[in-house]
Design a protein around this motif. Sequence first.
Motif, short mmCIF file in Angstrom:
data_model
loop_
_atom_site.label_atom_id
_atom_site.label_comp_id
_atom_site.label_asym_id
_atom_site.label_seq_id
_atom_site.Cartn_x
_atom_site.Cartn_y
_atom_site.Cartn_z
N ARG A 65 43.16 -15.38 76.01
CA ARG A 65 44.28 -14.81 76.03
C ARG A 65 43.66 -13.32 76.84
N VAL A 66 44.67 -12.74 77.76
CA VAL A 66 43.94 -11.62 78.83
C VAL A 66 45.38 -10.71 78.67
N THR A 67 44.97 -9.52 78.34
CA THR A 67 45.92 -8.62 78.34
C THR A 67 46.08 -7.81 79.88
N HIS A 68 47.26 -7.01 80.04
CA HIS A 68 47.68 -6.66 81.25
C HIS A 68 46.66 -5.59 81.65
N ARG A 69 46.30 -4.71 80.71
CA ARG A 69 45.04 -3.79 80.79
C ARG A 69 43.77 -4.44 81.23
N ALA A 70 43.52 -5.31 80.77
CA ALA A 70 42.28 -6.09 81.57
C ALA A 70 42.23 -6.44 82.65
N MET A 71 43.46 -7.11 82.96
CA MET A 71 43.68 -7.52 84.29
C MET A 71 43.62 -6.24 85.31
N GLU A 72 44.28 -5.23 84.94
CA GLU A 72 44.28 -4.01 85.75
C GLU A 72 42.94 -3.49 85.78
N LEU A 73 42.09 -3.53 84.88
CA LEU A 73 40.64 -3.10 84.99
C LEU A 73 39.88 -3.95 86.16
N MET A 74 40.11 -5.56 85.88
CA MET A 74 39.38 -6.53 86.76
C MET A 74 39.76 -6.27 88.14
N GLY A 75 41.40 -6.01 88.22
CA GLY A 75 41.37 -5.75 89.90
C GLY A 75 41.07 -4.63 90.56
N ASP A 76 40.94 -3.54 89.77
CA ASP A 76 40.47 -2.15 90.01
C ASP A 76 38.91 -2.18 90.57
N THR A 77 38.07 -2.96 89.75
CA THR A 77 36.79 -3.12 89.94
C THR A 77 36.31 -4.49 90.67
N GLY A 78 37.01 -5.13 91.16
CA GLY A 78 36.98 -6.50 91.94
C GLY A 78 36.19 -7.65 91.15
N VAL A 79 36.73 -7.73 90.00
CA VAL A 79 36.24 -8.84 89.06
C VAL A 79 37.22 -10.05 89.37
#
Length: 322
Positions: A65-79
């Motif tokens: 399960r992935v939280t929105h905050r985790a996806m936000e960080l992944m998007g910002d840092t190119g993961v």
Amino acid sequence: MGELPGMIRPELQALPQVKDRMTFLYLEHCTLGRQDGAITVTDEKGVVHIPAAAISVLLLGPGTRVTHRAMELMGDTGVGAVWVGEHGVRYYAHGRPLTTRAGLLLRQAELVTNTRKHLAVVRKMYQLRFPEEDVSRLTMQQLRGREGSRVRGVYRKASRKTGVPWNGRLYRPDDFAAGDKVNQALSAGHACLYGLAHAVIVALGCSPGLGFVHVGHEGSFVYDIADLYKAEVTIPIAFQVAAEDPEDLPAVVRRRVRDAMVEHHILERMVHDIRWLLQDEETPEEAAEEAVYLWDDRVGTVANGVNYFEAGEGDAPSSSSP
């Protein structure tokens, strides 16, 4: 609405290059969250903090399960994020590639659309199958003949070793039960290999549909890459499981292939092999910064963010400001 707490989004230039990051990280049965600049991975054993800037791709397996905050960080840092089956044996979807540049995709398209370069990539693929031979002068027809002979030899060897009769490959996508036990095992095993290849291809920013040996299908390049490892992984396992004749043959095959792909480091090898196939010694490393250009039919590319109205046709712009 106030500012959200946490890490300030870094500039792309400040992020480490892909070659300096970890490769792929597989997670399952956990919840991904965010604390400042780290992705938190929580399961029944506790919480692990993973610095986002140190990751290239997250493979999200069952029970994730992935939280929105985790996806936000992944998007910002190119993961990159790829949703997969257990240990990558299925590909379901992906969020974004691990790079903001399209260099590898453009290179793939260039190689596919140039007959001479296309053939050179095919020869490199067959070179991986015949490491002790020189295939640099063989035609496509000769390469297909050599490959056909090699695969028949692999099937015969596995048949002799396990005692399972081999009467040829029978595969019907709409009727799994139509084949005998070994053909069912092969289909189940190959599907696992396709899943992992698909996940790696999209994570690298390549196109699954631009194949070299296989063409015309949305997964042509997936089949190309998976074929490099069948003789080593899925074919021997399929014959072994068919000889054992378990009650749930497909499930046993999937687990065996999953373990074999981990044991033989197939994921890491796929990353290396795809880059080797598409790049040459003169291909530069992709830079960390985002690059957007305008296409030009004379010089290739020109700078983006420039007002070209002030310049005459074919002249350089008077200002480099956007």
